[in-house]
Design a protein around this motif. Sequence first.
Motif, PDB file in Angstrom:
ATOM      1  N   PHE A 274      -0.329  -5.031   1.526  1.00  0.00           N
ATOM      2  CA  PHE A 274       0.781  -5.925   1.358  1.00  0.00           C
ATOM      3  C   PHE A 274       0.330  -7.244   1.015  1.00  0.00           C
ATOM      4  CE2 PHE A 274       1.783  -2.607   4.421  1.00  0.00           C
ATOM      5  CZ  PHE A 274       2.853  -2.302   4.192  1.00  0.00           C
ATOM      6  N   GLU A 275       1.407  -7.923   0.335  1.00  0.00           N
ATOM      7  CA  GLU A 275       1.307  -9.652   0.050  1.00  0.00           C
ATOM      8  C   GLU A 275       2.527 -10.294   0.638  1.00  0.00           C
ATOM      9  OE1 GLU A 275       0.900  -8.881  -4.164  1.00  0.00           O
ATOM     10  OE2 GLU A 275       2.972  -9.248  -4.594  1.00  0.00           O
ATOM     11  N   ILE A 276       2.126 -11.342   1.013  1.00  0.00           N
ATOM     12  CA  ILE A 276       3.145 -12.579   1.746  1.00  0.00           C
ATOM     13  C   ILE A 276       3.279 -13.625   1.226  1.00  0.00           C
ATOM     14  CG2 ILE A 276       1.351 -13.414   3.178  1.00  0.00           C
ATOM     15  CD1 ILE A 276       3.378 -13.196   5.528  1.00  0.00           C
ATOM     16  N   ARG A 277       4.408 -14.057   1.114  1.00  0.00           N
ATOM     17  CA  ARG A 277       4.712 -15.493   0.746  1.00  0.00           C
ATOM     18  C   ARG A 277       3.651 -16.710   1.344  1.00  0.00           C
ATOM     19  NH1 ARG A 277       9.330 -15.563  -2.388  1.00  0.00           N
ATOM     20  NH2 ARG A 277      10.954 -14.109  -1.643  1.00  0.00           N
ATOM     21  N   HIS A 278       3.357 -17.579   0.325  1.00  0.00           N
ATOM     22  CA  HIS A 278       2.375 -18.374   0.833  1.00  0.00           C
ATOM     23  C   HIS A 278       2.654 -19.232   2.187  1.00  0.00           C
ATOM     24  CE1 HIS A 278      -1.197 -18.611  -1.720  1.00  0.00           C
ATOM     25  NE2 HIS A 278      -0.272 -18.504  -2.686  1.00  0.00           N
ATOM     26  N   ALA A 279       3.947 -19.447   2.315  1.00  0.00           N
ATOM     27  CA  ALA A 279       4.724 -20.385   3.336  1.00  0.00           C
ATOM     28  C   ALA A 279       4.555 -19.628   4.756  1.00  0.00           C
ATOM     29  CB  ALA A 279       5.641 -21.074   2.955  1.00  0.00           C
ATOM     30  N   GLY A 296      12.209  -9.361   2.961  1.00  0.00           N
ATOM     31  CA  GLY A 296      11.533  -9.664   1.578  1.00  0.00           C
ATOM     32  C   GLY A 296      10.446 -10.906   1.606  1.00  0.00           C
ATOM     33  N   GLU A 297       9.876 -11.101   2.781  1.00  0.00           N
ATOM     34  CA  GLU A 297       9.022 -12.073   3.001  1.00  0.00           C
ATOM     35  C   GLU A 297       7.665 -11.310   2.815  1.00  0.00           C
ATOM     36  OE1 GLU A 297       9.439 -15.744   3.395  1.00  0.00           O
ATOM     37  OE2 GLU A 297      11.268 -14.713   2.419  1.00  0.00           O
ATOM     38  N   VAL A 298       7.391 -10.062   2.901  1.00  0.00           N
ATOM     39  CA  VAL A 298       6.298  -9.420   2.621  1.00  0.00           C
ATOM     40  C   VAL A 298       6.754  -8.241   1.823  1.00  0.00           C
ATOM     41  CG1 VAL A 298       4.852  -7.577   3.869  1.00  0.00           C
ATOM     42  CG2 VAL A 298       4.986  -9.936   4.593  1.00  0.00           C
ATOM     43  N   ARG A 299       5.848  -7.906   0.774  1.00  0.00           N
ATOM     44  CA  ARG A 299       6.056  -6.799  -0.139  1.00  0.00           C
ATOM     45  C   ARG A 299       4.890  -5.832  -0.405  1.00  0.00           C
ATOM     46  NH1 ARG A 299       7.213  -9.893  -5.867  1.00  0.00           N
ATOM     47  NH2 ARG A 299       5.095 -10.474  -6.443  1.00  0.00           N
ATOM     48  N   PRO A 300       4.756  -4.712  -0.792  1.00  0.00           N
ATOM     49  CA  PRO A 300       3.794  -4.069  -1.296  1.00  0.00           C
ATOM     50  C   PRO A 300       2.796  -4.643  -2.185  1.00  0.00           C
ATOM     51  CG  PRO A 300       5.487  -2.421  -1.438  1.00  0.00           C
ATOM     52  CD  PRO A 300       6.073  -4.018  -1.000  1.00  0.00           C
ATOM     53  N   PHE A 301       1.444  -4.650  -1.810  1.00  0.00           N
ATOM     54  CA  PHE A 301       0.586  -5.369  -2.747  1.00  0.00           C
ATOM     55  C   PHE A 301       0.465  -4.930  -4.165  1.00  0.00           C
ATOM     56  CE2 PHE A 301      -4.091  -6.077  -4.259  1.00  0.00           C
ATOM     57  CZ  PHE A 301      -4.110  -7.245  -3.920  1.00  0.00           C
ATOM     58  N   TYR A 302       0.562  -5.828  -5.186  1.00  0.00           N
ATOM     59  CA  TYR A 302       0.569  -5.833  -6.578  1.00  0.00           C
ATOM     60  C   TYR A 302       1.993  -5.103  -6.925  1.00  0.00           C
ATOM     61  CZ  TYR A 302      -3.584  -7.252  -9.157  1.00  0.00           C
ATOM     62  OH  TYR A 302      -4.625  -7.692  -9.592  1.00  0.00           O
ATOM     63  N   GLU A 303       3.159  -5.387  -6.152  1.00  0.00           N
ATOM     64  CA  GLU A 303       4.296  -4.817  -6.511  1.00  0.00           C
ATOM     65  C   GLU A 303       4.884  -5.022  -8.101  1.00  0.00           C
ATOM     66  OE1 GLU A 303       8.265  -3.757  -3.916  1.00  0.00           O
ATOM     67  OE2 GLU A 303       8.026  -5.722  -4.353  1.00  0.00           O
ATOM     68  N   GLU A 304       4.750  -6.471  -8.303  1.00  0.00           N
ATOM     69  CA  GLU A 304       5.137  -6.894  -9.503  1.00  0.00           C
ATOM     70  C   GLU A 304       4.185  -6.682 -10.581  1.00  0.00           C
ATOM     71  OE1 GLU A 304       5.891 -11.587 -11.641  1.00  0.00           O
ATOM     72  OE2 GLU A 304       6.364 -11.055  -9.518  1.00  0.00           O
ATOM     73  N   LEU A 305       3.090  -6.494 -10.345  1.00  0.00           N
ATOM     74  CA  LEU A 305       1.835  -6.413 -11.472  1.00  0.00           C
ATOM     75  C   LEU A 305       1.578  -5.232 -11.700  1.00  0.00           C
ATOM     76  CD1 LEU A 305      -0.549  -9.194 -10.645  1.00  0.00           C
ATOM     77  CD2 LEU A 305       1.355  -9.385 -12.149  1.00  0.00           C
ATOM     78  N   ALA A 385      -2.520  -0.024  11.246  1.00  0.00           N
ATOM     79  CA  ALA A 385      -3.452  -0.920  10.539  1.00  0.00           C
ATOM     80  C   ALA A 385      -3.047  -1.319   9.074  1.00  0.00           C
ATOM     81  CB  ALA A 385      -5.043  -0.383  10.763  1.00  0.00           C
ATOM     82  N   PHE A 386      -3.427  -2.583   8.803  1.00  0.00           N
ATOM     83  CA  PHE A 386      -2.828  -2.899   7.218  1.00  0.00           C
ATOM     84  C   PHE A 386      -3.850  -4.131   7.084  1.00  0.00           C
ATOM     85  CE2 PHE A 386      -0.283  -5.048  10.524  1.00  0.00           C
ATOM     86  CZ  PHE A 386      -0.501  -6.235  10.245  1.00  0.00           C
ATOM     87  N   VAL A 387      -3.772  -4.270   5.508  1.00  0.00           N
ATOM     88  CA  VAL A 387      -4.481  -5.728   5.127  1.00  0.00           C
ATOM     89  C   VAL A 387      -3.281  -6.575   4.242  1.00  0.00           C
ATOM     90  CG1 VAL A 387      -6.718  -4.840   4.839  1.00  0.00           C
ATOM     91  CG2 VAL A 387      -5.081  -4.526   3.001  1.00  0.00           C
ATOM     92  N   VAL A 388      -3.382  -7.630   4.304  1.00  0.00           N
ATOM     93  CA  VAL A 388      -2.396  -8.530   3.818  1.00  0.00           C
ATOM     94  C   VAL A 388      -3.126  -9.702   2.823  1.00  0.00           C
ATOM     95  CG1 VAL A 388      -0.397 -10.212   4.132  1.00  0.00           C
ATOM     96  CG2 VAL A 388      -1.011  -8.247   5.743  1.00  0.00           C
ATOM     97  N   HIS A 389      -2.433  -9.910   1.563  1.00  0.00           N
ATOM     98  CA  HIS A 389      -2.998 -10.774   0.788  1.00  0.00           C
ATOM     99  C   HIS A 389      -2.076 -11.942   0.641  1.00  0.00           C
ATOM    100  CE1 HIS A 389      -3.214 -13.013  -3.110  1.00  0.00           C
ATOM    101  NE2 HIS A 389      -4.426 -12.867  -3.111  1.00  0.00           N
ATOM    102  N   ARG A 390      -2.558 -13.212   0.791  1.00  0.00           N
ATOM    103  CA  ARG A 390      -1.699 -14.344   0.878  1.00  0.00           C
ATOM    104  C   ARG A 390      -1.197 -14.887  -0.392  1.00  0.00           C
ATOM    105  NH1 ARG A 390      -0.485 -17.837   4.595  1.00  0.00           N
ATOM    106  NH2 ARG A 390      -1.896 -17.296   6.129  1.00  0.00           N
ATOM    107  N   GLY A 391      -0.059 -14.759  -0.480  1.00  0.00           N
ATOM    108  CA  GLY A 391       0.626 -15.237  -1.641  1.00  0.00           C
ATOM    109  C   GLY A 391       1.085 -13.858  -2.483  1.00  0.00           C
ATOM    110  N   PHE A 392       2.151 -13.879  -3.239  1.00  0.00           N
ATOM    111  CA  PHE A 392       2.765 -12.958  -4.210  1.00  0.00           C
ATOM    112  C   PHE A 392       1.838 -13.101  -5.357  1.00  0.00           C
ATOM    113  CE2 PHE A 392       7.311 -12.597  -2.430  1.00  0.00           C
ATOM    114  CZ  PHE A 392       6.718 -11.974  -1.342  1.00  0.00           C
ATOM    115  N   LYS A 393       1.288 -11.702  -5.737  1.00  0.00           N
ATOM    116  CA  LYS A 393       0.732 -11.694  -7.196  1.00  0.00           C
ATOM    117  C   LYS A 393       2.068 -11.454  -7.944  1.00  0.00           C
ATOM    118  CE  LYS A 393      -3.785 -11.101  -6.266  1.00  0.00           C
ATOM    119  NZ  LYS A 393      -4.920 -11.747  -6.890  1.00  0.00           N
ATOM    120  N   ILE A 394       1.862 -12.626  -9.040  1.00  0.00           N
ATOM    121  CA  ILE A 394       2.821 -12.720 -10.010  1.00  0.00           C
ATOM    122  C   ILE A 394       2.336 -12.866 -11.450  1.00  0.00           C
ATOM    123  CG2 ILE A 394       4.402 -13.757  -8.636  1.00  0.00           C
ATOM    124  CD1 ILE A 394       3.728 -16.409  -9.788  1.00  0.00           C
ATOM    125  N   GLN A 395       3.305 -12.409 -12.582  1.00  0.00           N
ATOM    126  CA  GLN A 395       2.771 -12.442 -13.788  1.00  0.00           C
ATOM    127  C   GLN A 395       2.384 -13.903 -14.000  1.00  0.00           C
ATOM    128  OE1 GLN A 395       2.066 -10.031 -15.783  1.00  0.00           O
ATOM    129  NE2 GLN A 395       3.265  -8.374 -14.808  1.00  0.00           N
TER     130      GLN A 395
END
Length: 431
Positions: A274-279, A296-305, A385-395
């Motif tokens: 997953f990825e999470i908003r920076h704040a 909506g503060e967490v979403r699947p990793f690379y959901e936008e890209l 169990a899971f892993v989270v990336h800090r910050g949404f990956k965006i275009q």
Amino acid sequence: MHLSKKCSVFKVVLSALLIVALLQLIYLSFLSKFHGKQQRYRYFELFGGSGGKKNGHPEKNSRKERLRYSLSTGGIFDNSGQYRVYKNLIKSDFTTHLKPGSDPGSGVLALATHTTINNLHHLESLLDRWHSPLSVAIFAHGQDVKFATALAYALSFFCPQIQSLVDFHLVCLSGEMASFPDQDREHFAGLEDCASVFSRLETHRDKYKNYAIGGNVSYPNNLLRNVARGATETSYILVIDIDMMPSADLHQHFLAMVMTREPRGDEVFVLPAFEIRHARKMPANKAELVQLYQVGEVRPFYEELCPRCQAPTNSSQWVNSHVRETGTLEVSYTLTWTDPWEPFYIGPHTVPLYDEDFKQYGFNRISQACELHVAGYRFSVLSSAFVVHRGFKIQGEFHARKDEENKRNRVLFRSFKEGLKTKYPSSNRRC
């Protein structure tokens, strides 16, 4: 008479003020000299001298001598001849003193990661969550080779948790060499404790965008992954990027799970990404993550890209799957790999290596997951169990040559898939 008394009082007050000012100057001068001596002592303790009890703490001198020896070997070249690898540049106390049977759980799971110096600051927050063996491969180029060597050594010198658990490896271009940083007092005299080293690392933060190293230098992500995981001595390995965070107590929960299961050499354990908003604060467990996911503060990793890259994990199914109240980790469901899935997983030490021809952006992890599939591995998704990336990956946040690199690696991936047919002739699986 009255005027004379006023003048006398003024002189006394003025004299007192001058004496106070003089005392303050003497005190500040003393503090400056004391701080300077303390800094020189800290620098000498960190970089100066040689082994032996007479020059300081014997364990720290031993660490210093081990670094000198690692550097004196000159490292080894990778298979391409493009990179120089200093494997186990700095070894942790865990690796140095590991003995079979010393701790039933110590040799089960290690975390392997890779980075450049501008992202090494993430190690601090990663260690707040991960309290087990950790292998870090650092890529450095130009002046950063010197900084990476010195700062990794300073981290292992001043930070007890790093000293105990973290192994550092250094990769640079084959034409570059790392050296002991004993001639760089100007740059490193301010290093006096663990916090000061991480503060220094902050000055390198965001020095350049990921992969945009400059000078046409390619970031060898798969070589770094192989170096980091190859240096571990545990039965299972989790390979993630340094800016990702695993769920809390993963090592303990995974150990408890494998102790109750019959081991299979052809199974990897997927951690939904997953990825999470920076704040937002990083979730520690599934309940916290699900709560953030629902708003909506967490979403699947690379959901936008690249939504297809994680879609096979089926985040919705995982989020809604029941977790026992005991918090026991178990396999929730098992999947067959489909292109272009690139899962993060815990795998046995025997899983195929990453293909080191893939550099920069694109297909570096997909290619390895594809090989696992062709080699016959099953992908078992863990329940909590899971892993989270800090910050949404965006275009738009990537470096300028991303699309060009992705196109090159796409061609390489086609060739890689053809090669798997020869490597696994009896397999009827294809990517």
